[in-house]
Design a protein around this motif. Sequence first.
Motif, PDB file in Angstrom:
ATOM      1  N   UNK A   1      -2.117   0.702  -9.813  1.00 48.14           N
ATOM      2  CA  UNK A   1      -2.899   1.863  -9.393  1.00 48.14           C
ATOM      3  C   UNK A   1      -3.843   1.546  -8.235  1.00 48.14           C
ATOM      4  N   UNK A   2      -4.334   0.298  -8.200  1.00 43.88           N
ATOM      5  CA  UNK A   2      -5.320  -0.056  -7.181  1.00 43.88           C
ATOM      6  C   UNK A   2      -4.719  -0.097  -5.772  1.00 43.88           C
ATOM      7  N   UNK A   3      -3.395  -0.091  -5.663  1.00 46.75           N
ATOM      8  CA  UNK A   3      -2.733  -0.147  -4.360  1.00 46.75           C
ATOM      9  C   UNK A   3      -2.336   1.236  -3.846  1.00 46.75           C
ATOM     10  N   UNK A   4      -2.759   2.282  -4.555  1.00 49.30           N
ATOM     11  CA  UNK A   4      -2.347   3.652  -4.234  1.00 49.30           C
ATOM     12  C   UNK A   4      -3.570   4.505  -3.893  1.00 49.30           C
ATOM     13  N   UNK A   5      -3.506   5.219  -2.799  1.00 54.24           N
ATOM     14  CA  UNK A   5      -4.581   6.126  -2.392  1.00 54.24           C
ATOM     15  C   UNK A   5      -3.997   7.514  -2.154  1.00 54.24           C
ATOM     16  N   UNK A   6      -4.676   8.540  -2.673  1.00 55.44           N
ATOM     17  CA  UNK A   6      -4.189   9.922  -2.570  1.00 55.44           C
ATOM     18  C   UNK A   6      -5.192  10.787  -1.813  1.00 55.44           C
ATOM     19  N   UNK A   7      -4.691  11.620  -0.915  1.00 53.33           N
ATOM     20  CA  UNK A   7      -5.569  12.569  -0.232  1.00 53.33           C
ATOM     21  C   UNK A   7      -4.754  13.717   0.351  1.00 53.33           C
ATOM     22  N   UNK A   8      -5.248  14.939   0.259  1.00 50.50           N
ATOM     23  CA  UNK A   8      -4.574  16.083   0.897  1.00 50.50           C
ATOM     24  C   UNK A   8      -4.907  16.125   2.382  1.00 50.50           C
TER      25      UNK A   8
ATOM     26  N   UNK B   1       0.846  -1.201   0.000  1.00 52.19           N
ATOM     27  CA  UNK B   1       0.000   0.000   0.000  1.00 52.19           C
ATOM     28  C   UNK B   1       0.877   1.245   0.000  1.00 52.19           C
ATOM     29  N   UNK B   2       0.571   2.151  -0.921  1.00 50.50           N
ATOM     30  CA  UNK B   2       1.218   3.460  -0.957  1.00 50.50           C
ATOM     31  C   UNK B   2       0.168   4.536  -0.737  1.00 50.50           C
ATOM     32  N   UNK B   3       0.406   5.394   0.248  1.00 52.00           N
ATOM     33  CA  UNK B   3      -0.441   6.560   0.471  1.00 52.00           C
ATOM     34  C   UNK B   3       0.311   7.799  -0.016  1.00 52.00           C
ATOM     35  N   UNK B   4      -0.401   8.689  -0.699  1.00 50.02           N
ATOM     36  CA  UNK B   4       0.201   9.934  -1.193  1.00 50.02           C
ATOM     37  C   UNK B   4      -0.564  11.139  -0.654  1.00 50.02           C
ATOM     38  N   UNK B   5       0.158  12.086  -0.064  1.00 50.53           N
ATOM     39  CA  UNK B   5      -0.472  13.369   0.251  1.00 50.53           C
ATOM     40  C   UNK B   5       0.189  14.470  -0.579  1.00 50.53           C
ATOM     41  N   UNK B   6      -0.231  15.711  -0.365  1.00 51.11           N
ATOM     42  CA  UNK B   6       0.127  16.792  -1.285  1.00 51.11           C
ATOM     43  C   UNK B   6       1.543  17.321  -1.134  1.00 51.11           C
ATOM     44  N   UNK B   7       2.214  17.036  -0.015  1.00 56.67           N
ATOM     45  CA  UNK B   7       3.493  17.676   0.267  1.00 56.67           C
ATOM     46  C   UNK B   7       4.677  16.948  -0.380  1.00 56.67           C
TER      47      UNK B   7
ATOM     48  N   UNK C   1       3.814   2.194   2.880  1.00 65.63           N
ATOM     49  CA  UNK C   1       4.700   3.357   2.850  1.00 65.63           C
ATOM     50  C   UNK C   1       3.925   4.619   2.476  1.00 65.63           C
ATOM     51  N   UNK C   2       4.514   5.752   2.846  1.00 66.66           N
ATOM     52  CA  UNK C   2       3.982   7.065   2.496  1.00 66.66           C
ATOM     53  C   UNK C   2       5.134   8.041   2.646  1.00 66.66           C
ATOM     54  N   UNK C   3       5.116   9.125   1.890  1.00 68.58           N
ATOM     55  CA  UNK C   3       6.149  10.140   2.024  1.00 68.58           C
ATOM     56  C   UNK C   3       5.927  10.985   3.255  1.00 68.58           C
TER      57      UNK C   3
END
Length: 464
Positions: free
Chosen positions: A53-60, A28-34, A124-126
């Motif tokens: 793509x199905x393993x990635x979720x994006x949210x600010x 799982x990869x989470x992405x935020x805006x920073x 993981x996530x940044x």
Amino acid sequence: MNTLFDKIWDSHVVQEVEDGPTQLYIDRLYCHEVTSPQAFDGLRRRGIKPLRKELIKCMPDHNIPTLNQDKPIEDPVSRHQVETLEKNAKEFSLDYYGIMDGRNGIVHVVGPERGLSLPGMTIVCGDSHTSTHGAVGAVAFGIGTSEVEMVLASQCVLQQKPKAMRIVVNGKLGKAVTAKDVALFLMSKISTSGATGYFVEYQGEAITSLSMEGRLTLCNLSIEMGARGGFIAPDEVTFNYLKGKEFSPKGEDWEKSVAYWRTLKSGDDAVFDKEVFFDAKDIEPRITYGTNPGMGIGIKESIPSLEEVEPKGRDSFLKSLDYMGFTPGEKLLGLKIDYVFLGACTNGRVEDFRDFARIVKGKKKADNVIAWLVPGSWQVNQQIKDEGLDKILIEAGFEIRQPGCSACLAMNDDKIPQGKYCVSTSNRNFEGRQGPGSRTLLASPLVAAAAAVTGVITDPRELI
């Protein structure tokens, strides 16, 4: 070794580079805006798309305001970052939970509450506080922007395998002692670098007795001890929490998953690279006095005297106290405060609002206190309403804001003014963390609530 960390890590190894890092598969990869814009730019330059793509979720979450979210973000930098994430998610066909979307919130709150973070996963996530997701029994850790690009492109990341550490807290936690107090206690004992190079597994009666919200809080703060991440073996608490959630397995898949999850534990013969043991009876409600999370004391204790500090650390100790406006040996009980912040990926869940409401019910907010109560997600916001907590809080003179990272860090409108004291349930008390010149005292929701209604640092045990 036979530790749970080894089991999860080793089962995700794609290949090992000789005298180099491990290529680790990521679930799982989470992405935020920073931390994501440059990663997406890298994909464009190379003419490639996300592999899975199905393993990635994006949210600010970091930059969004907690008032008037239905209006354009006023700060141009924040607005640009949020709009860029939305544009990138749309261009690469990724799931995007935007502002005012009922699924939006702080990424480390949304992941577990929707069943996106599951036992046995690599996550993981940044963002350094990705360790939060370890509470469900996952290996979760923060990565840099170049590594975000790596995961987007290959669903793998190159990492050196950390060593395994076990922290055991035996016995039962006392009155008004929460997971936040446990974490602040551990940091004060092993320091903010005591777990550097390790992945921490938490064990012991005091740990397994924690709710899932408490476990999320504890694992969230693993990074503040220097750890690469922290986690807790899944058990009935985990399974009950995850059952029926949006992305949790269903039906027969659920039964199969739980059967597998029950195997996720360290063996009786497990060998850890480092072990430390503590007794829950030594932990009381806590508060920090300095400018790193390890500079904390029991609520009734005094700031250490200069003689109690190791000679090599005295200069930084005094510099920290000077910034905070404190002196060695001083007690914090009775200190007049200016702000209270309830929220963040550390303490923005419904249990935290229950604790806060338990203290303030039937009382009134102190006139000298400005309080920001910020749910970690829209789902938490709904739970607050469903349980009637909003009525208790409003009657006591508090306002509930809209979800977001808020005053955890000075990247949005919620900044603490220079010189003001804020009792905060967030995770970091660095100089200027909550705003230029702000003074942060980290504490649990119970300690924050006690300060909010008395206007001074107060032992919450006196109000329960």
